[in-house]
Design an enzyme around this catalytic site. Structure first.
Site, PDB file in Angstrom:
ATOM      1  N   ILE A  91       0.675  -1.407  -0.014  1.00  0.00           N
ATOM      2  CA  ILE A  91       0.007  -0.151   0.179  1.00  0.00           C
ATOM      3  C   ILE A  91       0.908   1.230   0.042  1.00  0.00           C
ATOM      4  CG2 ILE A  91      -0.375   0.117   2.338  1.00  0.00           C
ATOM      5  CD1 ILE A  91      -2.928   0.834   0.022  1.00  0.00           C
ATOM      6  N   SER A 142      11.482   0.883   7.265  1.00  0.00           N
ATOM      7  CA  SER A 142      11.010  -0.552   6.950  1.00  0.00           C
ATOM      8  C   SER A 142      12.161  -1.641   7.186  1.00  0.00           C
ATOM      9  CB  SER A 142      10.592  -0.561   5.558  1.00  0.00           C
ATOM     10  OG  SER A 142      10.148  -1.658   5.187  1.00  0.00           O
ATOM     11  N   ARG A 143      11.638  -3.039   7.551  1.00  0.00           N
ATOM     12  CA  ARG A 143      12.834  -3.858   7.600  1.00  0.00           C
ATOM     13  C   ARG A 143      13.387  -4.207   6.316  1.00  0.00           C
ATOM     14  NH1 ARG A 143       9.330  -8.579  10.450  1.00  0.00           N
ATOM     15  NH2 ARG A 143       7.795  -7.525   9.538  1.00  0.00           N
ATOM     16  N   LYS A 178      -5.784   3.013   7.712  1.00  0.00           N
ATOM     17  CA  LYS A 178      -7.012   2.122   8.050  1.00  0.00           C
ATOM     18  C   LYS A 178      -6.370   0.672   8.263  1.00  0.00           C
ATOM     19  CE  LYS A 178      -8.505  -0.466   5.796  1.00  0.00           C
ATOM     20  NZ  LYS A 178      -8.594  -1.619   4.853  1.00  0.00           N
ATOM     21  N   ASP A 224     -11.123  -6.243   6.793  1.00  0.00           N
ATOM     22  CA  ASP A 224     -10.063  -5.326   6.224  1.00  0.00           C
ATOM     23  C   ASP A 224     -10.660  -4.526   4.991  1.00  0.00           C
ATOM     24  OD1 ASP A 224      -7.141  -4.638   6.355  1.00  0.00           O
ATOM     25  OD2 ASP A 224      -7.579  -4.897   4.242  1.00  0.00           O
TER      26      ASP A 224
END
Lengths: 308, 308
Positions: free
Chosen positions: A11, A33-34, A87, A165
């Site tokens: 996303i 971020s990893r 969200k 979701d």
């Protein structure tokens, strides 16, 4: 304004990064971020390090899955940063309320975003419904989880929401466009035998005017994908399709024909810029509350196992 | 003040009626129930008829199961009556919020009661904890559903809450006595194979001070029944037993030894009288919100079938 983006997954790459690049309000100044990175943007793997190394970044946008989100949001607020939340804004209602209180105490902005509310025809639908007498509203939100969430096992884990979701996007539109408050009266949630979250749900709401308000959420939809809702009123019928991108009144299309999420994320980021400038808070939890109510009140039906 | 009591079941007969009879604030002026009556009090079987026939009764107290409660509360408010709600105040969070808004619009009082908060040692426990540093809080709420809810199948139906029916009493005490907000981090809910609501639950909460806050709810407890919570603090250990009736600090009993619900319902009715006199509203939904969060976030485990 500088902004840091946390959680560089699908996303973020598809929506957040292009929206930020196209915005005159924002400079994407860092990512956390990893493994994900964005070309030309400083990449951190540790959130703590980013907060410490880049004190001039006053705003962070979190697009991690809901379960770990609270820890990041709480850290960001503790470090004096404004926070924008993908969200759903958290894994529980209580944590969202705690975040709002923390932000308020520190004079910071926090924004629980609901991207579907920014779909092109949501505002016109709301305006049209404002003075109509609703007889029924039926939501059909049927998509193929294998296509939109390939291999994302977290979505079927406890707290992952399952079909809620996407369904929460429908609930975010319904709560935005209906002038009257609704509450769940009955629900059936279908849990695959091997999963912790529902793959389908049927909801029926109480409406103070006696209208029939129902939702049909399904994650098993192959072929044509449907994200639509039809509001029958005494004065005519409104149909929203394509997740709120297109609108028809009595079969006649209204305004320009859109496809997909066009404009949703740019509008979210414009609103966040406004909130930060005005010191505002926007934490409308109604969509998540209806989802929680569905888990609380719903009948559980066990259906066949699901594998990606 | 005249009051009407709606739903003449076990809790009404055991608690509400004696509390009203012993109160100088209230006259029990009417009852509404399909079959239950109270000697010497006009009995209605229809709520609508009671509202119409007895306009001088300005207050109604609802002790029906949660699922039908909204319709009665909404009707009472629409008819200009103040409303007192047994716990839990409704089957969903959204309906409770709708009721609060209706009451506010009409200038009426509404009270979401949590009787366990009125247990004798809850206020002293809150006062003791106010300046302590919490290390852990563990709740043990284990009772025999066959003994306390004999044959009450509704408790295991969708919306009936299952073990959260008593567990929400513990949550109402926890949210009252802890000075800091908590939110659920993980939960396991055990559903009997043949039932729609959990018979046991294990909850673990996030606490902003890093304390370990946990609950062990079980409806299958034969023999000794336990409704207790132990708060370990840097400064000592507080133990509440008997549903909040008794308190120990470092093993030493504090104040008078109580048994059972003594005083809880009289205090609820005294508070309701105060709310009506001052035009106040008390709708603290935190216990129900934590329960909803547990259904939303919790892992579901299927356990052996249950029959009364």
């Amino acid at each position: 304004m500088d902004i840091a983006l946390v959680g560089i997954g699908k996303i973020a790459v598809d929506q957040h990064v292009p929206s930020l690049k196209g915005s005159s309000d924002w400079d994407l100044a860092a990512t956390v971020s990893r493994s994900g990175t964005v070309e030309g943007v400083e990449a951190f793997t540790s959130f703590d390090e980013m907060l410490e190394a880049r004190p001039e970044i006053r705003v962070v946008s979190l697009c991690l899955p809901p379960v770990p989100r609270f820890d990041y949001a709480a850290k960001a607020l503790a470090a004096g940063r404004h926070v924008m939340l993908e969200k759903p804004p958290g894994a529980t209602l209580a944590e969202c309320i705690a975040l709002e209180e923390m932000a308020r105490d520190k004079g910071l902005s926090i924004y629980a975003t609901w991207h579907s509310r920014e779909a092109d025809k949501v505002a016109p639908a709301k305006a049209w419904l404002a003075d109509k007498t609703l007889k029924s509203l039926h939501v059909t939100w049927r998509e193929d989880v294998r296509r939109w969430h390939p291999g994302q096992d977290w979505i079927f884990e406890a707290g992952g929401l399952g079909v809620f979701d996407p369904g929460i996007n429908a609930l975010s539109i319904v709560t935005e466009i209906l002038p009257d408050p609704i509450h769940l009266q009955s629900a059936t949630l279908s849990f695959p035998e091997n999963r912790q979250a529902p793959i389908a749900a049927d909801l029926a709401f109480f409406h103070p005017g006696g209208a029939r308000v129902t939702c049909d959420f399904d994650f098993r939809q192959e072929g044509e994908q449907t994200w639509s809702m039809e509001a029958r009123c005494e004065e005519g019928t409104l149909l929203l399709t394509n997740g709120g991108g297109n609108m028809y009144i009595d079969g006649e299309e209204q305004g320009e024909h859109h496809s997909g999420l066009d404009g949703e994320y740019p509008r979210l980021y414009a609103k966040m810029a406004e909130l930060v400038r005005s010191g505002g808070i926007d934490m409308d939890l109604r969509p998540l509350r209806h989802a929680a109510d569905a888990f609380l009140l719903g009948r559980r039906s066990v259906v066949e196992p699901f594998e990606f």
